[in-house]
Motif scaffolding. Structure first.
Motif, mmCIF file in Angstrom:
data_model
loop_
_atom_site.group_PDB
_atom_site.id
_atom_site.type_symbol
_atom_site.label_atom_id
_atom_site.label_comp_id
_atom_site.label_asym_id
_atom_site.label_seq_id
_atom_site.Cartn_x
_atom_site.Cartn_y
_atom_site.Cartn_z
ATOM 1 N N LYS A 1 0.826 -1.206 0.000
ATOM 2 C CA LYS A 1 0.000 0.000 0.000
ATOM 3 C C LYS A 1 0.863 1.260 0.000
ATOM 4 C CE LYS A 1 -3.884 -2.165 2.435
ATOM 5 N NZ LYS A 1 -4.755 -2.128 3.638
ATOM 6 N N GLU A 2 2.152 1.095 0.257
ATOM 7 C CA GLU A 2 3.075 2.229 0.252
ATOM 8 C C GLU A 2 3.930 2.243 -1.019
ATOM 9 O OE1 GLU A 2 2.664 0.387 3.333
ATOM 10 O OE2 GLU A 2 1.178 1.983 3.602
ATOM 11 N N PHE A 3 3.433 1.582 -2.049
ATOM 12 C CA PHE A 3 4.200 1.393 -3.280
ATOM 13 C C PHE A 3 4.725 2.709 -3.848
ATOM 14 C CE2 PHE A 3 4.173 1.439 -7.936
ATOM 15 C CZ PHE A 3 5.089 0.434 -8.223
ATOM 16 N N GLU A 4 3.839 3.693 -4.046
ATOM 17 C CA GLU A 4 4.245 4.933 -4.708
ATOM 18 C C GLU A 4 5.333 5.666 -3.938
ATOM 19 O OE1 GLU A 4 0.182 4.049 -6.336
ATOM 20 O OE2 GLU A 4 1.116 4.010 -4.367
ATOM 21 N N ALA A 5 5.268 5.602 -2.615
ATOM 22 C CA ALA A 5 6.277 6.271 -1.801
ATOM 23 C C ALA A 5 7.567 5.468 -1.702
ATOM 24 C CB ALA A 5 5.729 6.544 -0.397
ATOM 25 N N GLN A 6 7.441 4.142 -1.653
ATOM 26 C CA GLN A 6 8.612 3.311 -1.405
ATOM 27 C C GLN A 6 9.403 2.959 -2.663
ATOM 28 O OE1 GLN A 6 9.939 2.497 1.583
ATOM 29 N NE2 GLN A 6 8.372 3.928 2.316
ATOM 30 N N LEU A 7 8.748 2.884 -3.825
ATOM 31 C CA LEU A 7 9.485 2.518 -5.026
ATOM 32 C C LEU A 7 10.639 3.478 -5.313
ATOM 33 C CD1 LEU A 7 9.850 0.677 -7.491
ATOM 34 C CD2 LEU A 7 8.260 2.181 -8.727
ATOM 35 N N PRO A 8 10.432 4.804 -5.304
ATOM 36 C CA PRO A 8 11.572 5.711 -5.536
ATOM 37 C C PRO A 8 12.691 5.526 -4.517
ATOM 38 C CG PRO A 8 9.495 6.889 -5.759
ATOM 39 C CD PRO A 8 9.159 5.553 -5.182
ATOM 40 N N VAL A 9 12.322 5.260 -3.270
ATOM 41 C CA VAL A 9 13.324 5.047 -2.224
ATOM 42 C C VAL A 9 14.149 3.809 -2.534
ATOM 43 C CG1 VAL A 9 13.670 4.532 0.227
ATOM 44 C CG2 VAL A 9 11.943 6.209 -0.469
ATOM 45 N N ARG A 10 13.473 2.735 -2.925
ATOM 46 C CA ARG A 10 14.177 1.497 -3.229
ATOM 47 C C ARG A 10 15.069 1.643 -4.463
ATOM 48 N NH1 ARG A 10 10.190 -3.642 -2.445
ATOM 49 N NH2 ARG A 10 11.952 -4.546 -3.585
ATOM 50 N N VAL A 11 14.558 2.331 -5.478
ATOM 51 C CA VAL A 11 15.342 2.501 -6.703
ATOM 52 C C VAL A 11 16.591 3.334 -6.427
ATOM 53 C CG1 VAL A 11 15.331 3.546 -8.999
ATOM 54 C CG2 VAL A 11 13.375 2.193 -8.241
ATOM 55 N N GLN A 12 16.415 4.435 -5.742
ATOM 56 C CA GLN A 12 17.563 5.300 -5.441
ATOM 57 C C GLN A 12 18.535 4.639 -4.484
ATOM 58 O OE1 GLN A 12 18.288 7.773 -7.083
ATOM 59 N NE2 GLN A 12 16.555 9.070 -7.621
ATOM 60 N N GLY A 13 18.027 3.725 -3.644
ATOM 61 C CA GLY A 13 18.881 3.049 -2.670
ATOM 62 C C GLY A 13 19.538 1.795 -3.204
ATOM 63 N N GLY A 14 19.373 1.511 -4.485
ATOM 64 C CA GLY A 14 20.008 0.334 -5.073
ATOM 65 C C GLY A 14 19.301 -0.962 -4.759
ATOM 66 N N ASN A 15 18.035 -0.868 -4.361
ATOM 67 C CA ASN A 15 17.258 -2.068 -4.006
ATOM 68 C C ASN A 15 16.015 -2.167 -4.874
ATOM 69 O OD1 ASN A 15 16.524 -4.378 -2.507
ATOM 70 N ND2 ASN A 15 15.239 -3.144 -1.146
#
Length: 453
Positions: free
Chosen positions: A92-106
């Motif tokens: 449910k936190e996809f939109e917020a977490q995807l950029p974080v994961r992408v920028q964090g190398g995950n």
């Protein structure tokens, strides 16, 4: 319906054999399996992908339970025949977490992006990998009308996946029959019906609503604005709004917001089963329509995919416990349709990832999605899919709306806008509006957030 192995072999070997630059092996009786429904699968065409046994593809998406089950089931032929394991994660936190994961190398291998605006944001990171040519070929053949939404600055990045119709109002056929209410065919008729229900039923409300969705709280309210903008302003002005050719606080947007407020901010009309107007902000979108079942409210505006959120055992049919009617336009002659969907973006280019992308863009996957669907919400963007496989009546109704030659279809505006607006200030602004913020302040706040370049 049994799977036509010959057709499947021809289609898959033609489209998929190229995916890894190898030739498909000949069909063999020994290369047979079965999918989730027990339908026999000819696995020979999947050999075109090469040796993928033991590999894994991670999928990250905003599609959560119970809507995730048909997706996971639709992967079984691919998994069974290739040996690839698809690791599905819905959030449910996809939109917020995807950029974080992408920028964090995950980053995940695959992400289902529900907003083309978010795709633009992800492409800007330089991490999105363009799909193989076979995916683009499939999109050109099967989903040409949606291709532009998966394209950024002239480069194709993401194939369409699911498609949904948002211009629906859910209701109880029995309650309407008992009250002597007819399905409205114009906006004025809808508003008159709303007032009549409120007058006739002091212990319930005409409408129920909920916009809570974790980090994505507010998005259902943006759908209200978009649907009404199409009706009050028309498609041409809607397009200008999406592209910021008119400001977000333009008079046409203010008119639409005011019209929505006549329902969502009227304490006589909402929020059946939950409380006052402000409870809309804290009621989850999954739960929002459930009071229709116990008579606490009469109508709930939500997309076709809401079919999957009714409790198990609910008869979703024209003569069942719940059904949906088209959200009427200003006149009976007009037929604007608001819709949405997901797009498959890759953050890795391993063979198994390319293979899975190709499968998801194929007619075979679209048919399997329909075959394993169950509770509904399984319409895809694939125009060559076998519509007869759609068993859920809401899916059939949605497919009719999407293919109606008289319909004026527009994609969800917030999904097309820059991510900072469409998945940011628009959501927050509408949430603040529900809990008491005035119209002008809301529109000015969103307008000020629009990126300058």
């Amino acid at each position: 319906m049994p799977l036509n192995s010959t057709r499947r072999a021809a289609a898959l070997s033609g489209a998929l054999a190229l995916a890894l630059g190898v030739s498909a092996c000949g069909s063999s009786d020994s290369d047979a399996g079965s999918d989730e429904t027990g339908t026999e699968i000819d696995c020979a065409p999947y050999e075109a992908f090469g040796d993928l046994d033991g590999t894994t593809v991670t999928v990250y998406t905003s599609i959560t339970a119970p809507e995730d089950e048909p997706h996971i089931a639709s992967y079984k032929p691919f998994e069974n025949c290739t040996g690839v394991t698809i690791k599905y994660e819905g959030s449910k936190e996809f939109e917020a977490q995807l950029p974080v994961r992408v920028q964090g190398g995950n980053a995940p291998d695959i992400a289902y992006l529900p907003q083309p605006g978010l795709l633009q944001t992800m492409v800007a990171t330089g991490k999105v990998v363009a799909p193989p040519q076979e995916v683009e070929d499939n999109v050109d053949a099967n989903m040409p009308d949606f291709k532009e939404y998966g394209t950024v600055d002239g480069t194709f990045y993401a194939a369409p996946l699911g498609a949904n119709v948002k211009s629906f109002v859910w209701y109880s056929p029995q309650m309407f029959a008992d009250g002597g209410y007819e399905i409205p065919t114009t906006w004025d008729e809808l508003m008159s019906l709303t007032q009549q229900i409120a007058s006739d039923n002091p212990d319930s409300k005409p409408w129920c609503a909920g916009i809570e969705s974790g980090d994505a709280t507010g998005w259902p309210a943006t759908d209200w604005i978009e649907d009404v903008m199409l009706r009050t302003a028309g498609a041409e002005t809607y397009d200008k709004w999406v592209n910021h050719e008119i400001p977000f606080n333009d008079a046409s947007v203010a008119e639409a917001l005011n019209e929505v407020g006549k329902i969502l901010k009227n304490p006589d009309y909402v929020n059946g089963g939950y409380g006052d107007v402000k409870t809309i902000a804290t009621t989850s979108f999954q739960d929002a329509g459930l009071p229709v079942l116990d008579g606490s409210c009469y109508m709930h505006r939500q997309a076709s995919f809401y079919a999957a959120n009714w409790p198990e055992g609910t008869n979703v049919a024209e003569d069942g416990d719940v059904w949906a009617f088209y959200l009427p336009a200003m006149t009976a002659e007009e037929h604007p349709v608001l819709g949405g969907g997901e797009f498959v973006a890759a953050f890795a280019d391993r063979p198994e990832v390319k293979a899975f992308q190709t499968y998801l863009s194929s007619v075979e996957w679209a048919d399997e999605r329909a075959r394993t669907c169950g509770s509904g919400g399984c319409v895809t963007a694939n125009k060559n899919a076998d519509a007869s496989l759609l068993e859920n009546p809401v899916d059939k109704l949605s497919a009719e709306q999407l293919t109606d030659p008289n319909a004026t279809f527009r994609f969800d505006a917030s999904d097309l806008m820059p991510g900072a607006v469409g998945a940011g200030t628009f959501w927050k602004g509408m949430t603040d509006w529900i809990i008491g913020q005035d119209d002008q302040t809301t529109l000015d706040y969103i307008e000020k957030s629009w990126p300058k370049s």
